[in-house]
Each structure stands twice: as structure tokens, then as C-alpha cells.
Design an enzyme around this catalytic site. Structure first.
Site, PDB file in Angstrom:
ATOM      1  N   SER A  41       0.794  -1.230   0.000  1.00  0.00           N
ATOM      2  CA  SER A  41       0.000   0.000   0.000  1.00  0.00           C
ATOM      3  C   SER A  41       0.822   1.274   0.000  1.00  0.00           C
ATOM      4  O   SER A  41       0.324   2.337  -0.376  1.00  0.00           O
ATOM      5  CB  SER A  41      -0.945   0.015   1.210  1.00  0.00           C
ATOM      6  OG  SER A  41      -0.225  -0.161   2.414  1.00  0.00           O
ATOM      7  N   ASP A 335      -3.420   7.449   8.659  1.00  0.00           N
ATOM      8  CA  ASP A 335      -4.274   6.489   9.364  1.00  0.00           C
ATOM      9  C   ASP A 335      -3.373   5.704  10.313  1.00  0.00           C
ATOM     10  O   ASP A 335      -2.280   6.161  10.642  1.00  0.00           O
ATOM     11  CB  ASP A 335      -5.058   5.599   8.383  1.00  0.00           C
ATOM     12  CG  ASP A 335      -4.151   4.773   7.471  1.00  0.00           C
ATOM     13  OD1 ASP A 335      -2.947   4.634   7.766  1.00  0.00           O
ATOM     14  OD2 ASP A 335      -4.657   4.264   6.449  1.00  0.00           O
ATOM     15  N   HIS A 338      -0.366   4.310   7.595  1.00  0.00           N
ATOM     16  CA  HIS A 338       0.232   4.995   6.450  1.00  0.00           C
ATOM     17  C   HIS A 338       0.591   6.450   6.737  1.00  0.00           C
ATOM     18  O   HIS A 338      -0.159   7.154   7.416  1.00  0.00           O
ATOM     19  CB  HIS A 338      -0.728   4.915   5.262  1.00  0.00           C
ATOM     20  CG  HIS A 338      -1.126   3.520   4.921  1.00  0.00           C
ATOM     21  ND1 HIS A 338      -2.317   2.959   5.354  1.00  0.00           N
ATOM     22  CD2 HIS A 338      -0.481   2.558   4.221  1.00  0.00           C
ATOM     23  CE1 HIS A 338      -2.402   1.713   4.922  1.00  0.00           C
ATOM     24  NE2 HIS A 338      -1.293   1.441   4.231  1.00  0.00           N
TER      25      HIS A 338
END
Length: 361
Positions: A41, A335, A338
């Protein structure tokens, strides 16, 4: 008199040209023609949008600071490191997702990302999350090469690939999910699991090299014990006081041990690959410095993300029903896992200052 006037005008034009010359970090100086990204991600700009997985970020509040305030699938409030780097190198404004249906064959000539949120070097990690494995990503790259050849031919594609920057970031999901949280790989020691991951990485890099890649950057693990979600999990362990939010030292030491092995692997491969440049990208120390010295970077929140409580929210748990902080630039994390765009900008700046010159031909 006329000769003096002509000379003066010539000098003015000359110095104006010098003043407006592009910075030394653009494509002409780095000779990087494209960026191709692989992994999880950290580099995924939206490949998961078209997959049957809950590991997605194509919903608000993700993308609130992205141009147009659009949730593109990036696990961030704004741009990823790959976007920022592509822009600073003068290649393109953002690095698109390969599976984005709007990406054309021509777009591929300047690079795309094949990364998939929730993926890892352990194939089991990706399969558990129903996302792209590293092998899937490599297969898509092979497909992309054929699409590129339709535009400029095989010889030109070979040249583009040789001059391209290949970036890999994977491993965090593996250790967090399949070792720390779940007992999936507990039949291995942690050191043994690190070796297992690095063997997979070596195979992946070998395949990239065989496909023409010559400039390969591999990111190490971050200080995993400082990720907000790991801080949350560890705050409930018996060795901690309830709700005490501090980095888990042992997990950070584990990350360092992995990174040391990774650097040894890269050194060995560099000695093997003729005409290549394999580089280790240190994420651990720059990120830890931000955590240990937040005021130097303009941060005032380090152990929680901007989204919701900042303790566990990520992917589907970070959604439009969650409140977000007023100023994400004051937060290291967007978050519970990340980084914010501001943090990504700091990481890219560090990359430019420490590694970019090594990639210049």
C-alpha cells in the site's frame, strides 16, 4: 555605445537563462525515463480499486488533500512518495495505477505502479487479503512491456526499461500480519521468517533484472513498533500500562535486524549483476527521526493517525463517518499505518539528498 548596449543585453539574457534553468533533480540530470513501482500500500495508487478486496482506499476521507480532493485509492490524504518523486524528477505529475482503466499504452512509457495494498513478499499475505501477489505484479509488468512495444517498438522499450527506476516496498504486512498478529508462520523463528521473505525478494529482483531492470531501489522496513496500529496492540500487553502509547522497542529491533540482512543481500546482488545499480532505501532512520524529533519537522502528533481516533483506523475502518484532524501536516501518520503526504515529502527529500546521485549515469 551600441556595442556596449548589445553586450549588456546579451549578459542579461545569459543570466536569465541560468536563473530559469530547471533544478538538478529533473530527468535530464538523473537520466531516469520512468518509474515502475511494486509492493504494498505504500506504493499502491489504486490497483486495489478493481479487485474484490476490502483493502481499499477509494473512499473519503482518503484523498482529501489530493488534487481535486478525490479518493483515488491511495492510502494517504494526498500523494504517495512515488507520485512526489515522479513529479520532482520531471517525469509526470503522479504515478498511476497499472490497473486503472484510464491508463493508456503511452502512459506506460513513463511508468506506473503495480503495487497492491495488503500485499507482501510472502505470497500467503496477499492471498489472505485477496490482493495482487508479487508474482501477479511481475506478470502485469511483463504485460505492460508488450503494450509499450506497440507504441515505440522493442528496441526503444529496452532502452526505456534500462533507464527506468524500479522501486520495491514490501515486507511490513508480512511481519505484522503473518508473524506478530497471526500464528500463520510461527513454525519459523522470526529470523527464519526474515530469511524466507528475503529469499522471495531475491527471486523477484532476479526476475526484474532478467526483464531488463538496471536501476533498482528496495525500501527497508519502517520502525514497525511505532506504527499507530502496533502501538495500539502493544498498549494492551501485560508489560505495558493500560493505554500507554509508546513504540514497541523489540519490534523496532526486529525491523533493524531485517534491514541489516536486506542490505547484505543488496550488496551481494550488486556484486553479481553487471551494469546494474541496486540500492537500499532507508525508511527506518528518517521516519524514526521524525518520531523522536517531531518539532524539527513541524509535527505535534506522532503515535496516532489523523483519521478517527488514529489508533486502528485504516482501509475500510477509515471512512467518511470518521472525523479527521484539522491539519494533517501536523501528523506523521494519516491512518493507523500509512504516512501523511507531508511525511512522504520528507522521505522523498531524504531520498534525493542521499540516494539520487547514485542512480545518475
Amino acid at each position: 555605445m551600441q556595442a556596449k548596449t548589445t553586450l549588456l543585453l546579451s549578459l542579461i539574457v545569459f543570466f536569465n537563462i541560468l536563473f530559469f534553468l530547471p533544478p538538478l533533480t529533473n530527468t535530464s540530470s538523473s537520466n531516469i525515463t520512468a518509474i515502475f513501482a511494486f509492493g504494498d500500500s505504500i506504493f499502491d495508487p489504486g490497483n486495489n480499486n478493481v479487485l474484490s478486496t476490502i483493502v481499499r482506499a477509494n473512499h473519503l476521507p482518503y484523498g482529501k488533500d489530493f488534487p481535486g480532493h478525490v479518493p483515488t485509492g491511495r492510502f494517504c490524504n494526498g500523494q504517495l512518495t512515488t507520485d512526489i518523486l515522479a513529479s520532482k524528477l520531471g517525469i509526470k505529475q503522479v504515478l498511476q495505477a497499472y490497473l486503472d482503466p484510464m491508463v493508456s499504452n503511452k502512459d506506460l512509457l513513463t511508468g506506473v505502479s503495480f503495487a497492491s495494498g495488503g500485499s507482501g513478499l510472502d505470497e500467503l499475505t496477499a492471498k489472505e487479503n485477496n490482493v495482487l501477489t508479487m508474482e501477479n505484479q511481475l506478470n502485469y509488468f511483463e504485460q505492460a512491456l508488450k503494450r509499450m512495444q506497440k507504441v515505440v517498438g522493442q528496441k526503444e522499450v529496452k532502452y526505456i526499461v534500462e533507464k527506468s527506476l524500479f522501486m520495491i516496498a514490501a515486507g511490513t504486512n508480512d511481519v505484522c500480519d503473518n508473524f506478530y498478529t497471526l500464528p500463520t508462520r510461527r513454525y519459523l523463528s522470526l529470523s527464519g521468517y526474515h530469511d524466507f521473505l528475503l529469499n522471495s525478494l531475491e527471486d523477484f529482483v532476479n526476475d526484474l533484472y532478467e526483464m531488463g531492470a538496471r536501476k533498482i531501489v528496495v525500501a527497508g522496513l519502517p520502525p514497525v513498533g511505532c506504527l499507530p496500529v502496533q502501538v495500539t496492540i502493544n498498549s494492551f500487553l501485560p508489560s505495558f500500562h493500560m493505554f500507554q502509547r509508546v513504540c514497541k522497542l523489540q519490534q523496532n529491533l526486529d525491523s533493524q535486524n531485517y534491514n541489516n540482512k536486506l542490505q547484505a543481500l543488496i550488496s551481494r546482488l550488486q556484486a553479481t549483476y553487471s551494469g546494474s545499480k541496486l540500492i537500499y532505501m532507508d525508511v527506518y532512520n528518517p521516519l524514526l527521526d521524525m518520531i523522536n524529533n517531531p518539532s524539527a519537522y513541524g509535527y505535534d502528533r506522532i503515535h496516532e493517525g489523523c483519521c478517527g481516533t488514529g489508533s486502528v483506523e485504516m482501509g475500510p475502518l477509515c471512512n467518511k463517518f470518521d472525523p479527521t484532524c484539522v491539519n494533517p501536516s501536523k501528523y506523521i501518520f494519516w491512518d493507523a499505518v500509512h504516512p501523511t503526504q507531508t511525511t512522504n515529502e520528507h522521505l522523498v527529500h531524504n531520498f534525493q539528498q542521499t540516494l539520487l546521485r547514485q542512480l545518475v549515469d
